[in-house]
Design an enzyme around this catalytic site. Structure first.
Site, short mmCIF file in Angstrom:
data_model
loop_
_atom_site.label_atom_id
_atom_site.label_comp_id
_atom_site.label_asym_id
_atom_site.label_seq_id
_atom_site.Cartn_x
_atom_site.Cartn_y
_atom_site.Cartn_z
CG HIS A 91 -0.27 0.15 2.57
ND1 HIS A 91 0.00 1.43 2.94
CD2 HIS A 91 -0.10 -0.65 3.56
CE1 HIS A 91 0.62 1.18 4.24
NE2 HIS A 91 0.75 0.04 4.46
CG HIS A 131 -1.57 -1.34 -4.03
ND1 HIS A 131 -2.24 -1.01 -2.68
CD2 HIS A 131 -2.54 -0.18 -4.72
CE1 HIS A 131 -2.96 0.00 -2.67
NE2 HIS A 131 -3.30 0.59 -3.83
CB CYS A 132 -3.09 -6.24 -1.31
SG CYS A 132 -1.82 -7.30 -1.24
CB ALA A 133 -2.37 -4.79 2.99
CB THR A 157 -0.23 -7.86 -4.86
OG1 THR A 157 -0.92 -7.01 -4.41
CG2 THR A 157 0.72 -7.56 -5.85
#
Length: 259
Positions: free
Chosen positions: A38, A147-149, A155
């Site tokens: 992120h 993207h993710c966290a 991802t």
């Protein structure tokens, strides 16, 4: 360290997942397929670096609650299309629930991650975002960032699925998936994460358990692909039947991204 990794102050796991061989004499074009964690903590210098990449589409794989808790910072003049999930169930991310309710050991972490990967391809919100992502790959001439966290699981799965679609060899696909383990420097990160976890849960986790939870393993991706084979017969059938990536769309994506 891999030349795929892009240096940022406070955006983790930022890298190019293009530039792999995809057939006789063909390679994925570099600079068009980007992935990261992120951007909520991005420095001003990071934002300038992001701006220079000329990203046309950002695919945010996080849940609605994650996006609210850690809103993305954007560079000045940001004009990219943002694709994000539309489902808001009001629930916290499953990994947070797991960490709050169970002791973190290497074994429990691996069990949780394996189960997560089995469910991931069929989550309603993820299916919608994945489908919109593949349409974006066919339609935009600018780079696409997913993207993710942490930039490793949601991802990582979507990047691997993209590689399969484009004809990247399985060994290269796995190598790219596992690059998270080098990009994040798990041993260095683990102590601070362990302190955060103890503060959040009141329970101590070993260094080995935290490293296992922060990293990725081939078995995780194998679990996702095996569940897809079980339900749909093959990755190609999943792409077409679940995500709507038919032959025409696949050809457009391949033509845009390979040379």
């Amino acid at each position: 360290m891999s030349i795929r990794l892009l240096a940022f102050d406070a955006i983790d796991n930022f890298r190019d997942y293009g530039d792999y061989a995809v057939g006789t004499g063909l390679r994925l074009r570099p600079g068009l397929l980007l992935r990261s964690a992120h951007h909520a903590r991005a420095s001003d210098a990071d934002l300038e670096r992001v701006k220079a990449l000329n990203i046309g589409t950002v695919v945010d794989l996080r849940r609605a609650g994650e996006r609210r808790d850690q809103p993305s910072r954007r560079p000045e003049g940001f004009d990219a299309q943002v694709i994000a999930g539309t489902v808001d169930d009001g629930m916290e991310a499953p990994h947070i629930t797991f960490l709050k309710t169970e002791d973190l050991t290497p074994e429990s972490g691996r069990r949780f991650m394996t189960g997560t990967y089995r469910r991931l391809p069929f989550d309603v919100s993820h299916r919608d975002v994945f489908s919109r992502y593949f349409r974006a790959l066919a339609e935009t001439d600018r780079p696409v960032l997913i993207h993710c966290a942490a930039g490793k699981d949601r991802t990582g799965f979507l990047a691997a699925l993209t590689h399969h679609l484009l004809g990247v060899a399985r060994e290269d696909l796995i190598e790219d998936f596992l690059l998270t383990n080098a990009a994040v420097d798990l041993d260095r990160r683990a102590p601070s994460v362990a302190r955060q976890l103890e503060k959040m849960t009141g329970r101590a986790a070993s260094h080995e358990a935290v490293v296992a939870f922060l990293g990725v393993e081939p078995d995780y991706l194998d679990a996702a692909f095996a569940e897809i084979d079980k339900r749909n017969g093959s990755l190609d059938a999943y792409l077409e039947q679940v995500l709507g990536v038919d032959a025409a769309l696949r050809d457009r994506i391949t033509a845009r991204l390979s040379a």
